[in-house]
Design an enzyme around this catalytic site. Sequence first.
Site, PDB file in Angstrom:
ATOM      1  N   CYS A  85       0.843  -1.192   0.000  1.00 34.40           N
ATOM      2  CA  CYS A  85       0.000   0.000   0.000  1.00 34.40           C
ATOM      3  C   CYS A  85       0.881   1.246   0.000  1.00 34.40           C
ATOM      4  O   CYS A  85       1.777   1.389   0.838  1.00 34.40           O
ATOM      5  CB  CYS A  85      -0.902  -0.019   1.231  1.00 34.40           C
ATOM      6  SG  CYS A  85      -1.781   1.528   1.521  1.00 34.40           S
ATOM      7  N   GLU A  86       0.632   2.135  -0.949  1.00 28.18           N
ATOM      8  CA  GLU A  86       1.479   3.319  -1.061  1.00 28.18           C
ATOM      9  C   GLU A  86       1.209   4.355   0.025  1.00 28.18           C
ATOM     10  O   GLU A  86       1.977   5.302   0.169  1.00 28.18           O
ATOM     11  CB  GLU A  86       1.316   3.959  -2.446  1.00 28.18           C
ATOM     12  CG  GLU A  86      -0.052   4.517  -2.734  1.00 28.18           C
ATOM     13  CD  GLU A  86      -0.181   5.023  -4.163  1.00 28.18           C
ATOM     14  OE1 GLU A  86      -0.921   5.990  -4.364  1.00 28.18           O
ATOM     15  OE2 GLU A  86       0.459   4.468  -5.073  1.00 28.18           O
ATOM     16  N   HIS A  87       0.133   4.192   0.784  1.00 24.88           N
ATOM     17  CA  HIS A  87      -0.193   5.167   1.821  1.00 24.88           C
ATOM     18  C   HIS A  87       0.590   4.941   3.108  1.00 24.88           C
ATOM     19  O   HIS A  87       0.960   5.889   3.799  1.00 24.88           O
ATOM     20  CB  HIS A  87      -1.691   5.138   2.126  1.00 24.88           C
ATOM     21  CG  HIS A  87      -2.539   5.497   0.946  1.00 24.88           C
ATOM     22  ND1 HIS A  87      -3.786   4.954   0.716  1.00 24.88           N
ATOM     23  CD2 HIS A  87      -2.303   6.345  -0.079  1.00 24.88           C
ATOM     24  CE1 HIS A  87      -4.281   5.450  -0.396  1.00 24.88           C
ATOM     25  NE2 HIS A  87      -3.412   6.303  -0.899  1.00 24.88           N
ATOM     26  N   HIS A  88       0.825   3.657   3.464  1.00 26.70           N
ATOM     27  CA  HIS A  88       1.516   3.350   4.723  1.00 26.70           C
ATOM     28  C   HIS A  88       2.720   2.442   4.523  1.00 26.70           C
ATOM     29  O   HIS A  88       3.392   2.083   5.495  1.00 26.70           O
ATOM     30  CB  HIS A  88       0.549   2.678   5.710  1.00 26.70           C
ATOM     31  CG  HIS A  88      -0.649   3.502   6.047  1.00 26.70           C
ATOM     32  ND1 HIS A  88      -1.859   3.343   5.407  1.00 26.70           N
ATOM     33  CD2 HIS A  88      -0.815   4.512   6.928  1.00 26.70           C
ATOM     34  CE1 HIS A  88      -2.736   4.210   5.893  1.00 26.70           C
ATOM     35  NE2 HIS A  88      -2.137   4.934   6.804  1.00 26.70           N
ATOM     36  N   GLN A 126      -5.196  -0.943  -4.290  1.00 26.90           N
ATOM     37  CA  GLN A 126      -5.851  -2.097  -4.908  1.00 26.90           C
ATOM     38  C   GLN A 126      -6.703  -1.693  -6.105  1.00 26.90           C
ATOM     39  O   GLN A 126      -6.725  -2.396  -7.123  1.00 26.90           O
ATOM     40  CB  GLN A 126      -6.702  -2.824  -3.867  1.00 26.90           C
ATOM     41  CG  GLN A 126      -7.391  -4.072  -4.419  1.00 26.90           C
ATOM     42  CD  GLN A 126      -8.129  -4.839  -3.351  1.00 26.90           C
ATOM     43  OE1 GLN A 126      -7.731  -4.832  -2.174  1.00 26.90           O
ATOM     44  NE2 GLN A 126      -9.197  -5.520  -3.716  1.00 26.90           N
ATOM     45  N   HIS A 154      -5.693  -6.032   3.793  1.00 29.64           N
ATOM     46  CA  HIS A 154      -4.731  -4.937   3.897  1.00 29.64           C
ATOM     47  C   HIS A 154      -4.261  -4.761   5.340  1.00 29.64           C
ATOM     48  O   HIS A 154      -5.084  -4.614   6.246  1.00 29.64           O
ATOM     49  CB  HIS A 154      -5.373  -3.626   3.433  1.00 29.64           C
ATOM     50  CG  HIS A 154      -5.703  -3.593   1.981  1.00 29.64           C
ATOM     51  ND1 HIS A 154      -5.072  -2.754   1.091  1.00 29.64           N
ATOM     52  CD2 HIS A 154      -6.603  -4.307   1.252  1.00 29.64           C
ATOM     53  CE1 HIS A 154      -5.567  -2.941  -0.118  1.00 29.64           C
ATOM     54  NE2 HIS A 154      -6.499  -3.881  -0.048  1.00 29.64           N
ATOM     55  N   CYS A 156      -2.991  -2.192   6.557  1.00 31.63           N
ATOM     56  CA  CYS A 156      -3.369  -0.875   7.072  1.00 31.63           C
ATOM     57  C   CYS A 156      -4.772  -0.903   7.670  1.00 31.63           C
ATOM     58  O   CYS A 156      -5.166   0.019   8.391  1.00 31.63           O
ATOM     59  CB  CYS A 156      -3.262   0.199   5.988  1.00 31.63           C
ATOM     60  SG  CYS A 156      -4.241  -0.108   4.527  1.00 31.63           S
TER      61      CYS A 156
END
Length: 202
Positions: A85-88, A126, A154, A156
């Site tokens: 995941c590119e956010h976390h 995703q 996920h 996250c």
Amino acid sequence: MSVDQPRVAALVRELIEAIGEDPARPGLVGTPDRVAASYAEFFAGVGEDPAAPLAHTISVAHGPAPETEPSGAVILRDIQFRSTCEHHLLSFLGIAHIAYLPGSAVVGLGALPKVVDILAARPQVQERLGEQIADTIATALAARGVLVVLDASHQCVTARGGRQPLASTITVAARGALSEPAARSEIIALIARGGDPGTDPR
């Protein structure tokens, strides 16, 4: 483009210090290099061409007589994948199901998981991953329709924030003829049947 492992290792040492730990203590001495090696694997798809595995196609229309035209869908279920995941920068793990309506050619079934692997091995979300898989197959194979269903868990969601360990996310990407609700629902029903090939589900 390859991952700069020495640079990643140096930054991980800084990260370990930033959380108040000692990168020189025995349990952490090798951690920066191990993380760097892991990142080289996790992000191996950055800069890679996801269509490359689809370059060698097999003619459907031409071959041993009688010649024929493609009609039904090709479906490959239960392709395991791992992405980040590119956010976390936490992992998400799941299953991909791919269906496509061939144009004049098909591709070896082993090529489809390679497309998933390349696109998953980069910072992702995703929703985008499914769309990119669908676009790659639709374009490279001139497919009449493509459907990609991803079902993933996920970290996250499962390991931070609300901490919902049983939660999973399902996304659907459709192109061409498989964008039509009736055609899409038929394929999804076939995917959902599961079980061993040739098994009567009744």
